[in-house]
Design a protein around this motif. Structure first.
Motif, PDB file in Angstrom:
ATOM      1  N   ASN A 207       0.342   0.689  -1.030  1.00 45.69           N
ATOM      2  CA  ASN A 207       0.193   0.737  -2.488  1.00 45.69           C
ATOM      3  C   ASN A 207       0.313  -0.622  -3.154  1.00 45.69           C
ATOM      4  O   ASN A 207      -0.286  -0.841  -4.203  1.00 45.69           O
ATOM      5  CB  ASN A 207       1.200   1.705  -3.110  1.00 45.69           C
ATOM      6  CG  ASN A 207       0.898   3.135  -2.728  1.00 45.69           C
ATOM      7  OD1 ASN A 207      -0.101   3.420  -2.073  1.00 45.69           O
ATOM      8  ND2 ASN A 207       1.763   4.037  -3.112  1.00 45.69           N
ATOM      9  N   PHE A 208       1.105  -1.521  -2.572  1.00 45.34           N
ATOM     10  CA  PHE A 208       1.269  -2.820  -3.224  1.00 45.34           C
ATOM     11  C   PHE A 208       0.422  -3.906  -2.566  1.00 45.34           C
ATOM     12  O   PHE A 208      -0.434  -4.509  -3.205  1.00 45.34           O
ATOM     13  CB  PHE A 208       2.741  -3.235  -3.263  1.00 45.34           C
ATOM     14  CG  PHE A 208       2.942  -4.527  -4.007  1.00 45.34           C
ATOM     15  CD1 PHE A 208       2.753  -4.579  -5.381  1.00 45.34           C
ATOM     16  CD2 PHE A 208       3.273  -5.691  -3.346  1.00 45.34           C
ATOM     17  CE1 PHE A 208       2.898  -5.774  -6.079  1.00 45.34           C
ATOM     18  CE2 PHE A 208       3.417  -6.885  -4.028  1.00 45.34           C
ATOM     19  CZ  PHE A 208       3.228  -6.935  -5.407  1.00 45.34           C
ATOM     20  N   LEU A 209       0.643  -4.140  -1.282  1.00 47.21           N
ATOM     21  CA  LEU A 209      -0.056  -5.259  -0.633  1.00 47.21           C
ATOM     22  C   LEU A 209      -1.565  -5.039  -0.542  1.00 47.21           C
ATOM     23  O   LEU A 209      -2.342  -5.948  -0.817  1.00 47.21           O
ATOM     24  CB  LEU A 209       0.521  -5.506   0.768  1.00 47.21           C
ATOM     25  CG  LEU A 209       1.976  -5.980   0.803  1.00 47.21           C
ATOM     26  CD1 LEU A 209       2.443  -6.150   2.244  1.00 47.21           C
ATOM     27  CD2 LEU A 209       2.156  -7.272   0.027  1.00 47.21           C
ATOM     28  N   ILE A 210      -1.978  -3.825  -0.187  1.00 43.91           N
ATOM     29  CA  ILE A 210      -3.407  -3.569  -0.003  1.00 43.91           C
ATOM     30  C   ILE A 210      -4.089  -3.236  -1.332  1.00 43.91           C
ATOM     31  O   ILE A 210      -5.068  -3.875  -1.710  1.00 43.91           O
ATOM     32  CB  ILE A 210      -3.631  -2.466   1.058  1.00 43.91           C
ATOM     33  CG1 ILE A 210      -3.126  -2.972   2.420  1.00 43.91           C
ATOM     34  CG2 ILE A 210      -5.104  -2.079   1.133  1.00 43.91           C
ATOM     35  CD1 ILE A 210      -3.099  -1.919   3.523  1.00 43.91           C
ATOM     36  N   LYS A 211      -3.528  -2.260  -2.082  1.00 45.76           N
ATOM     37  CA  LYS A 211      -4.183  -1.842  -3.330  1.00 45.76           C
ATOM     38  C   LYS A 211      -4.000  -2.862  -4.451  1.00 45.76           C
ATOM     39  O   LYS A 211      -4.957  -3.223  -5.123  1.00 45.76           O
ATOM     40  CB  LYS A 211      -3.656  -0.483  -3.783  1.00 45.76           C
ATOM     41  CG  LYS A 211      -4.181   0.666  -2.933  1.00 45.76           C
ATOM     42  CD  LYS A 211      -3.702   2.001  -3.468  1.00 45.76           C
ATOM     43  CE  LYS A 211      -4.081   3.138  -2.532  1.00 45.76           C
ATOM     44  NZ  LYS A 211      -3.334   4.349  -2.822  1.00 45.76           N
ATOM     45  N   LYS A 212      -2.770  -3.310  -4.680  1.00 42.78           N
ATOM     46  CA  LYS A 212      -2.504  -4.191  -5.827  1.00 42.78           C
ATOM     47  C   LYS A 212      -2.909  -5.641  -5.541  1.00 42.78           C
ATOM     48  O   LYS A 212      -3.600  -6.267  -6.331  1.00 42.78           O
ATOM     49  CB  LYS A 212      -1.017  -4.115  -6.218  1.00 42.78           C
ATOM     50  CG  LYS A 212      -0.621  -5.027  -7.357  1.00 42.78           C
ATOM     51  CD  LYS A 212      -1.159  -4.540  -8.685  1.00 42.78           C
ATOM     52  CE  LYS A 212      -0.729  -5.473  -9.810  1.00 42.78           C
ATOM     53  NZ  LYS A 212      -1.341  -5.127 -11.063  1.00 42.78           N
ATOM     54  N   LEU A 213      -2.454  -6.187  -4.395  1.00 38.18           N
ATOM     55  CA  LEU A 213      -2.732  -7.593  -4.116  1.00 38.18           C
ATOM     56  C   LEU A 213      -4.084  -7.799  -3.435  1.00 38.18           C
ATOM     57  O   LEU A 213      -4.538  -8.922  -3.299  1.00 38.18           O
ATOM     58  CB  LEU A 213      -1.614  -8.210  -3.253  1.00 38.18           C
ATOM     59  CG  LEU A 213      -0.217  -8.264  -3.891  1.00 38.18           C
ATOM     60  CD1 LEU A 213       0.739  -9.045  -3.002  1.00 38.18           C
ATOM     61  CD2 LEU A 213      -0.238  -8.854  -5.291  1.00 38.18           C
ATOM     62  N   GLY A 214      -4.698  -6.698  -2.981  1.00 39.51           N
ATOM     63  CA  GLY A 214      -6.027  -6.807  -2.396  1.00 39.51           C
ATOM     64  C   GLY A 214      -6.055  -7.423  -1.008  1.00 39.51           C
ATOM     65  O   GLY A 214      -7.063  -8.010  -0.604  1.00 39.51           O
ATOM     66  N   LEU A 215      -4.963  -7.297  -0.263  1.00 42.45           N
ATOM     67  CA  LEU A 215      -4.915  -7.858   1.091  1.00 42.45           C
ATOM     68  C   LEU A 215      -5.522  -6.874   2.087  1.00 42.45           C
ATOM     69  O   LEU A 215      -5.531  -5.671   1.846  1.00 42.45           O
ATOM     70  CB  LEU A 215      -3.461  -8.159   1.478  1.00 42.45           C
ATOM     71  CG  LEU A 215      -2.750  -9.174   0.572  1.00 42.45           C
ATOM     72  CD1 LEU A 215      -1.261  -9.199   0.856  1.00 42.45           C
ATOM     73  CD2 LEU A 215      -3.327 -10.571   0.758  1.00 42.45           C
ATOM     74  N   SER A 216      -6.004  -7.399   3.201  1.00 41.29           N
ATOM     75  CA  SER A 216      -6.547  -6.544   4.255  1.00 41.29           C
ATOM     76  C   SER A 216      -5.409  -6.116   5.168  1.00 41.29           C
ATOM     77  O   SER A 216      -4.500  -6.901   5.446  1.00 41.29           O
ATOM     78  CB  SER A 216      -7.570  -7.315   5.078  1.00 41.29           C
ATOM     79  OG  SER A 216      -8.608  -7.764   4.241  1.00 41.29           O
ATOM     80  N   ASP A 217      -5.499  -4.867   5.641  1.00 43.57           N
ATOM     81  CA  ASP A 217      -4.452  -4.346   6.529  1.00 43.57           C
ATOM     82  C   ASP A 217      -4.421  -5.152   7.818  1.00 43.57           C
ATOM     83  O   ASP A 217      -5.448  -5.391   8.438  1.00 43.57           O
ATOM     84  CB  ASP A 217      -4.725  -2.874   6.835  1.00 43.57           C
ATOM     85  CG  ASP A 217      -3.509  -2.185   7.428  1.00 43.57           C
ATOM     86  OD1 ASP A 217      -2.471  -2.864   7.617  1.00 43.57           O
ATOM     87  OD2 ASP A 217      -3.591  -0.982   7.712  1.00 43.57           O
ATOM     88  N   SER A 218      -3.227  -5.621   8.171  1.00 47.37           N
ATOM     89  CA  SER A 218      -3.040  -6.358   9.420  1.00 47.37           C
ATOM     90  C   SER A 218      -1.550  -6.339   9.754  1.00 47.37           C
ATOM     91  O   SER A 218      -0.720  -6.039   8.893  1.00 47.37           O
ATOM     92  CB  SER A 218      -3.518  -7.806   9.264  1.00 47.37           C
ATOM     93  OG  SER A 218      -2.611  -8.538   8.459  1.00 47.37           O
ATOM     94  N   PRO A 219      -1.207  -6.681  10.999  1.00 45.88           N
ATOM     95  CA  PRO A 219       0.225  -6.703  11.372  1.00 45.88           C
ATOM     96  C   PRO A 219       1.038  -7.681  10.519  1.00 45.88           C
ATOM     97  O   PRO A 219       2.229  -7.487  10.316  1.00 45.88           O
ATOM     98  CB  PRO A 219       0.202  -7.156  12.841  1.00 45.88           C
ATOM     99  CG  PRO A 219      -1.165  -6.831  13.330  1.00 45.88           C
ATOM    100  CD  PRO A 219      -2.078  -6.949  12.135  1.00 45.88           C
TER     101      PRO A 219
END
Length: 113
Positions: free
Chosen positions: A61-73
């Motif tokens: 909810n925060f890193l991917i949706k809000k900050l727009g980061l790609s999922d990664s380890p």
């Protein structure tokens, strides 16, 4: 001074005294506002650092949706590192403080521009 301003002062104090950081008050205010009404709810205002489901929520909810980061380890590594800095034994890890540190970690201040 309103309730939100009081909470921002508490978050700034945590950043200084528990995390050893000098907060950027403008960014901290924007991150806090971005958390919405969750900051006023005792349960929602904190992050349960020992619960994997909670950390997944922060990631999605925060890193991917809000900050727009790609999922990664690296995302979970960053979350764990922030929890470590805040102090695993620290009972109240405020969501706004965790989000602020993650925003700084990924140099995503521009999201709150």
């Amino acid at each position: 001074m309103g309730k939100r301003d009081e909470l921002i002062a508490v978050y700034a104090d945590d950043l200084k005294n528990k995390c050893g950081m000098t907060p950027d008050m403008d960014l901290l205010t924007k991150v806090t506002i971005g958390c919405g009404p969750a900051i006023y709810n005792a349960d929602a205002s904190t992050v349960a650092g020992s619960q994997p489901a909670e950390l997944e929520t922060v990631k999605n909810n925060f890193l991917i949706k809000k900050l727009g980061l790609s999922d990664s380890p690296q995302l979970m590594e960053a979350i764990n590192s922030v929890i470590e800095v805040y102090g695993k034994s620290e009972r109240n890890k405020y969501r706004a403080v965790v989000y602020y540190m993650l925003t700084k970690h990924f140099n995503k201040e521009s999201v709150y521009g």
